[in-house]
Design an enzyme around this catalytic site. Structure first.
Site, mmCIF file in Angstrom:
data_model
loop_
_atom_site.group_PDB
_atom_site.id
_atom_site.type_symbol
_atom_site.label_atom_id
_atom_site.label_comp_id
_atom_site.label_asym_id
_atom_site.label_seq_id
_atom_site.Cartn_x
_atom_site.Cartn_y
_atom_site.Cartn_z
ATOM 1 N N CYS A 116 23.246 -38.939 -42.620
ATOM 2 C CA CYS A 116 23.730 -39.722 -41.478
ATOM 3 C C CYS A 116 22.574 -40.568 -40.979
ATOM 4 O O CYS A 116 21.660 -40.882 -41.724
ATOM 5 C CB CYS A 116 24.287 -38.811 -40.393
ATOM 6 S SG CYS A 116 23.091 -37.611 -39.755
ATOM 7 N N ARG A 149 29.240 -48.817 -39.218
ATOM 8 C CA ARG A 149 27.823 -48.684 -39.549
ATOM 9 C C ARG A 149 27.645 -48.555 -41.060
ATOM 10 O O ARG A 149 26.720 -49.129 -41.639
ATOM 11 C CB ARG A 149 27.209 -47.484 -38.826
ATOM 12 C CG ARG A 149 27.095 -47.677 -37.325
ATOM 13 C CD ARG A 149 26.379 -46.513 -36.674
ATOM 14 N NE ARG A 149 24.972 -46.455 -37.058
ATOM 15 C CZ ARG A 149 24.181 -45.397 -36.816
ATOM 16 N NH1 ARG A 149 24.672 -44.326 -36.207
ATOM 17 N NH2 ARG A 149 22.929 -45.421 -37.185
#
Length: 222
Positions: free
Chosen positions: A216, A160
């Protein structure tokens, strides 16, 4: 005071897809990641906005958790949800809070007792004092990205971070200048927190005295 931050149905023993026996650690009260440890989702603020401190303090007080309580948070997600609670309480000025190593599965594997009984919760009083230095704004992150005034850490998994896959967010990739330290890499193969020496080696490239901002995808694993 023990706080269970897993799913409500697992806490109540109504559903247990993982563990041999349903329920929770005796004496533990339940706090929900979505309802208690996050504010409602709006246009801005991400998938888990910070809860209003007064509302969280009220929820803690209602659960019988007072300002002088020694709190141990646990989950079964590698400490991710429990660490969110740990951070929130430290942000609110409560220092006597800890995260249980390994989590609920380890408790069960050790054959310690499990129950579906909900403990009696006598309302208490929870006073709080925000520690604003623990929180970075979007503007702070923009400044750090442009100037290098703080190290930006992306705690998502490497794919990611690299933009190779993005199952949730609209755009793949990471904030310019951010380095990648996957949050699960602070755990060993058994799901325990790695010891201090290993962690120091892992983060040896970071300046201990410098500013660090961790982010995050939704504000939990960071």
């Amino acid at each position: 005071m023990l706080i269970d931050s897993r799913d409500a149905r697992r806490y109540a023993g109504l559903e247990e897809p993982i563990d041999a026996k349903a329920g929770h650690i005796p004496g533990a009260v339940y706090l929900d990641l979505e309802k208690d440890l996050s504010a409602p989702v709006t246009e801005h603020g991400g998938r888990h906005p910070l809860p209003d401190p007064a509302m969280l303090a009220g929820r803690l007080a209602k659960a019988g958790i007072g300002s002088n309580a020694r709190i141990i948070a646990y989950d079964d997600q590698g400490g991710m949800n429990a660490s969110r609670l740990w951070w929130l309480l430290r942000y609110m000025g409560h220092e006597q809070v800890y995260v249980m190593d390994e989590g609920f599965s380890a408790w069960q594997s050790a054959k310690f007792p499990v129950t579906t009984d909900v403990p009696i919760q006598i309302p208490s009083s929870f006073e709080w004092s925000l520690q604003p230095q623990m929180l970075a704004s979007v503007e702070d992150v923009q400044h750090a990205s442009a100037s290098g005034s703080a190290v930006l850490i992306d705690s998502r998994d490497a794919r990611r971070y690299a933009g190779l896959e993005e199952p949730i967010d609209a755009k793949a990739g990471h904030i310019p200048g951010a380095v990648n330290y996957f949050w699960k890499d602070v755990l060993d193969w058994d799901g325990r927190w790695t010891d201090t020496g290993v962690l120091e080696e892992r983060f040896s490239k970071l300046d201990k005295d410098g500013a660090i901002i961790v982010y995050c995808g939704s504000g939990v694993s960071a």
